[in-house]
Design a protein around this motif. Structure first.
Motif, PDB file in Angstrom:
ATOM      1  N   ILE A 279       0.873  -1.182   0.000  1.00  0.00           N
ATOM      2  CA  ILE A 279       0.000   0.000   0.000  1.00  0.00           C
ATOM      3  C   ILE A 279       0.908   1.231   0.000  1.00  0.00           C
ATOM      4  O   ILE A 279       2.038   1.168   0.490  1.00  0.00           O
ATOM      5  CB  ILE A 279      -0.958  -0.003   1.210  1.00  0.00           C
TER       6      ILE A 279
ATOM      7  N   ARG B 186       0.106   5.190   0.794  1.00  0.00           N
ATOM      8  CA  ARG B 186      -0.964   6.152   1.103  1.00  0.00           C
ATOM      9  C   ARG B 186      -0.546   7.567   0.741  1.00  0.00           C
ATOM     10  O   ARG B 186       0.226   8.196   1.457  1.00  0.00           O
ATOM     11  CB  ARG B 186      -1.328   6.077   2.593  1.00  0.00           C
TER      12      ARG B 186
ATOM     13  N   GLY C 171     -10.103  -7.180  -0.132  1.00  0.00           N
ATOM     14  CA  GLY C 171     -10.199  -6.427   1.113  1.00  0.00           C
ATOM     15  C   GLY C 171     -11.472  -5.602   1.052  1.00  0.00           C
ATOM     16  O   GLY C 171     -12.146  -5.572   0.005  1.00  0.00           O
ATOM     17  N   ILE C 172     -11.791  -4.933   2.141  1.00  0.00           N
ATOM     18  CA  ILE C 172     -12.991  -4.097   2.059  1.00  0.00           C
ATOM     19  C   ILE C 172     -12.792  -3.004   1.016  1.00  0.00           C
ATOM     20  O   ILE C 172     -13.741  -2.454   0.494  1.00  0.00           O
ATOM     21  CB  ILE C 172     -13.418  -3.497   3.415  1.00  0.00           C
ATOM     22  N   MET C 173     -11.518  -2.738   0.685  1.00  0.00           N
ATOM     23  CA  MET C 173     -11.272  -1.738  -0.359  1.00  0.00           C
ATOM     24  C   MET C 173     -11.498  -2.287  -1.762  1.00  0.00           C
ATOM     25  O   MET C 173     -11.277  -1.584  -2.749  1.00  0.00           O
ATOM     26  CB  MET C 173      -9.912  -1.115  -0.178  1.00  0.00           C
TER      27      MET C 173
ATOM     28  N   ARG D  38     -11.228   5.379   0.319  1.00  0.00           N
ATOM     29  CA  ARG D  38     -11.034   6.453   1.303  1.00  0.00           C
ATOM     30  C   ARG D  38      -9.870   7.311   0.835  1.00  0.00           C
ATOM     31  O   ARG D  38      -9.123   6.922  -0.077  1.00  0.00           O
ATOM     32  CB  ARG D  38     -10.820   5.906   2.714  1.00  0.00           C
TER      33      ARG D  38
ATOM     34  N   TYR E 133      -4.493   1.576  -4.160  1.00  0.00           N
ATOM     35  CA  TYR E 133      -4.791   0.329  -3.441  1.00  0.00           C
ATOM     36  C   TYR E 133      -6.229  -0.123  -3.716  1.00  0.00           C
ATOM     37  O   TYR E 133      -6.481  -1.295  -4.026  1.00  0.00           O
ATOM     38  CB  TYR E 133      -4.568   0.571  -1.949  1.00  0.00           C
TER      39      TYR E 133
ATOM     40  N   PRO F  17     -10.252  -9.267   3.977  1.00  0.00           N
ATOM     41  CA  PRO F  17     -10.212  -8.772   5.358  1.00  0.00           C
ATOM     42  C   PRO F  17     -10.662  -7.322   5.467  1.00  0.00           C
ATOM     43  O   PRO F  17     -10.481  -6.540   4.537  1.00  0.00           O
ATOM     44  CB  PRO F  17      -8.731  -8.893   5.735  1.00  0.00           C
ATOM     45  N   GLY F  18     -11.232  -7.011   6.589  1.00  0.00           N
ATOM     46  CA  GLY F  18     -11.488  -5.615   6.933  1.00  0.00           C
ATOM     47  C   GLY F  18     -10.238  -5.072   7.600  1.00  0.00           C
ATOM     48  O   GLY F  18      -9.120  -5.474   7.251  1.00  0.00           O
ATOM     49  N   TYR F  19     -10.399  -4.212   8.575  1.00  0.00           N
ATOM     50  CA  TYR F  19      -9.228  -3.633   9.229  1.00  0.00           C
ATOM     51  C   TYR F  19      -8.631  -4.622  10.225  1.00  0.00           C
ATOM     52  O   TYR F  19      -9.228  -4.944  11.235  1.00  0.00           O
ATOM     53  CB  TYR F  19      -9.594  -2.300   9.883  1.00  0.00           C
TER      54      TYR F  19
ATOM     55  N   LEU G 246       1.038  -3.675   8.097  1.00  0.00           N
ATOM     56  CA  LEU G 246       0.589  -2.761   7.042  1.00  0.00           C
ATOM     57  C   LEU G 246      -0.241  -1.614   7.610  1.00  0.00           C
ATOM     58  O   LEU G 246      -0.258  -0.508   7.078  1.00  0.00           O
ATOM     59  CB  LEU G 246      -0.248  -3.550   6.019  1.00  0.00           C
ATOM     60  N   ASN G 247      -0.941  -1.907   8.698  1.00  0.00           N
ATOM     61  CA  ASN G 247      -1.821  -0.904   9.302  1.00  0.00           C
ATOM     62  C   ASN G 247      -1.272  -0.317  10.597  1.00  0.00           C
ATOM     63  O   ASN G 247      -1.978   0.426  11.289  1.00  0.00           O
ATOM     64  CB  ASN G 247      -3.198  -1.519   9.566  1.00  0.00           C
TER      65      ASN G 247
ATOM     66  N   LEU H 120      -1.668   3.291  11.281  1.00  0.00           N
ATOM     67  CA  LEU H 120      -3.039   3.778  11.494  1.00  0.00           C
ATOM     68  C   LEU H 120      -3.486   3.580  12.948  1.00  0.00           C
ATOM     69  O   LEU H 120      -4.495   4.123  13.370  1.00  0.00           O
ATOM     70  CB  LEU H 120      -4.014   3.051  10.558  1.00  0.00           C
TER      71      LEU H 120
ATOM     72  N   PHE I 215      -7.751   7.500  14.052  1.00  0.00           N
ATOM     73  CA  PHE I 215      -8.173   6.481  13.080  1.00  0.00           C
ATOM     74  C   PHE I 215      -8.518   5.164  13.793  1.00  0.00           C
ATOM     75  O   PHE I 215      -9.427   4.446  13.393  1.00  0.00           O
ATOM     76  CB  PHE I 215      -7.068   6.252  12.033  1.00  0.00           C
TER      77      PHE I 215
END
Ligand code: GCO
Length: 268
Positions: free
Chosen positions: A100, A102, A148-150, A155, A161, A191-193, A198-199, A202, A214
């Motif tokens: 990813i 951002r 993913g949810i994306m 967003r 991504y 997967p969601g969050y 990777l996160n 956040l 976040f």
């Protein structure tokens, strides 16, 4: 007679996980191993392969690791033809490697957009197109992409991504449509969050030590009220999609998001 329990067993199967040395890939590989599968994985750099091997060893899993950049058709082709030559057939492909970057879209360099799409969408295409002919030869196989949810929502800063994950959803359906007749099931875990590296940024506290807004936002938007735990929350869905239990399930995207995509958010 096959029992319901047998349907979920991966005994005698071999799984290949791209980007399997850490994060979601590692967690899902451990779940596949626990269900009986032999594990092969790749990572882009030698040092990640070494750390991955060590991590599997610590879990008591005998995994084989390879260096491979999934965006290089030549490297992927060479790796899988060598595996085939050694009769190291792959029954389950878990297309997990992803990155990813951002950046607000209007500030994103075209090269950065391309590199995300290259790894997250073109990579799974290259690995799947290489492996499908071998699967056909042996009468079938399982391909699991990591959407993913994306694949559904966007967003700020996620243009590349989200575009790649949206494309991967359609690649999943198209592989199902094109190769379902060869007993190949291609589905996706989405997967969601999840609380992964990777996160990490956040969730991390802000420089002044205050909680990351976040983090609170995600917990509020997720009916389950928490981030996902890769080891616990992905194990069941990935084993299901890798096993005989899902032999008539094809082209599906399973969202593992604690209800995130079904929820409008709190109104008061
Ligand atoms: C972000 C995150 C996400 C998720 C995930 C959702 O920046 O919002 O990294 O993209 O982790 O992959 O499906």
């Amino acid at each position: 007679m096959t029992t319901t329990k047998d349907l979920f067993s991966l005994e005698g199967k071999r799984a290949f996980i791209t980007g399997g040395s850490r994060g979601l890939g590692f967690a899902m590989a451990c779940a596949l191993a626990e269900a009986g599968a032999e594990i092969c994985f790749c990572a882009k750099h030698e040092n990640s392969v070494v750390t991955g091997m060590k991590a599997f060893e610590e879990r008591g899993i005998e995994a084989k690791g390879y260096v491979c950049d999934v965006t290089s058709e030549a490297m992927v082709w060479l790796l899988f033809s060598e595996l085939e030559n050694k009769s190291c057939h792959i029954d389950i492909l878990l297309n997990n490697a992803g990155i990813i970057n951002r950046v607000p879209m209007t500030e994103m360099e075209v090269a950065d957009f391309r590199s995300v799409v290259d790894t997250d969408l073109t990579g799974p295409f290259i690995v799947a197109k290489t492996i499908i002919p071998y699967m056909i030869k042996r009468g079938g196989g399982k391909i699991i992409n990591v959407c993913g949810i994306m694949s559904e929502v966007g967003r700020e800063t996620a243009a590349a991504y989200a575009s790649a994950k949206g494309g991967l959803k359609m690649l999943t359906r198209n592989i199902a449509a094109e190769y379902g007749a060869y007993n190949i099931q291609c589905n996706a875990v989405a997967p969601g969050y999840m609380a992964t590296d990777l996160n990490a940024s956040l969730r991390a506290k802000l420089p002044d030590g205050s909680p990351n807004p976040f983090d609170a936002f995600i917990c509020a938007q997720t009916p389950a009220g928490r981030w996902g735990d890769a080891a616990k929350d992905l194990a069941g869905p990935v084993v299901f999609l890798a096993s005989e239990a899902s032999s008539f399930v094809n082209g599906q995207i399973i969202y593992i998001d604690g209800g995130f995509l079904s929820y409008l958010g709190r109104s008061n």
